[in-house]
Write an enzyme that holds these catalytic residues in place. Structure first.
Site: not given
Ligand code: GTP
Ligand code: MG
Length: 149
Positions: A9, A49, A112, A115, A126
């Site tokens: 990212k 997303y 974070n 992805h 994807e």
């Molecule tokens: P990705 O690999 O980026 O898809 O992350 P993930 O699979 O570990 O988590 P998820 O798909 O649930 O969420 C996608 C992204 O949204 C996360 O990587 C975070 O950057 C963001 N995100 C998820 N939950 C939160 C939240 O509660 N607050 C905020 N600010 N961002 C969030």
């Molecule tokens: Mg995810």
């Protein structure tokens, strides 16, 4: 062989973590089969997303992903989808184990670093969203017999 989609990212790129992240995946034994740096459009970020569209953090997430260059990658190897997710660590870096990418390099959930596709169906979707077939290179490392029994 199994493939997954990973994307460093904008925070990971800005912080100079591209080499470190690629090195970890290479050293594990996975094979890089697609790689590009791109400025992500709002449309691509929203489609990628899409499952989070109704969440309160969605606008901020799209804004962040489009805020600077992203390094998009396809990695190949046995069990790469689940194992890359383990190497990435929990979504919130404060809950990610040390030794994982997010555990070692992140603090806030909205910054974070990387992805990773979360399941085989997501990986297929994807990969085709981010890469054209001509951008993927099927090749076999000469180290294969030293990595796989
Ligand atoms: P990705 O690999 O980026 O898809 O992350 P993930 O699979 O570990 O988590 P998820 O798909 O649930 O969420 C996608 C992204 O949204 C996360 O990587 C975070 O950057 C963001 N995100 C998820 N939950 C939160 C939240 O509660 N607050 C905020 N600010 N961002 C969030
Ligand atoms: Mg995810």
């Amino acid at each position: 062989m199994e493939r997954t989609f990973l994307a460093i990212k904008p925070d990971g790129v800005q912080r100079g973590l591209v080499g470190e992240i690629i090195q970890r995946l290479e050293q594990k034994g996975f094979t890089l089969v697609g790689l590009k740096l791109l400025q992500v459009s709002k449309e691509l970020a929203s489609t990628h997303y899409g499952e989070h569209q109704a969440k309160p953090f969605f606008p901020g997430l799209v804004e962040f992903i489009t805020s600077g260059p992203v390094v998009a990658m396809v990695w190949e190897g046995k069990g790469v989808i689940a194992t890359a997710r383990k190497m990435i660590g929990a979504t919130n870096p404060l809950n990610s184990e040390p030794g994982t990418i997010r555990g070692d390099f992140g603090i806030d959930v909205g910054r974070n670093v990387i992805h990773g596709s979360d399941a085989p169906e997501t990986a297929v979707k994807e990969i085709s969203l981010w890469f054209g077939p001509e951008e993927l290179v099927a090749w076999s490392s000469s180290l294969t017999p030293w990595i796989y029994e």
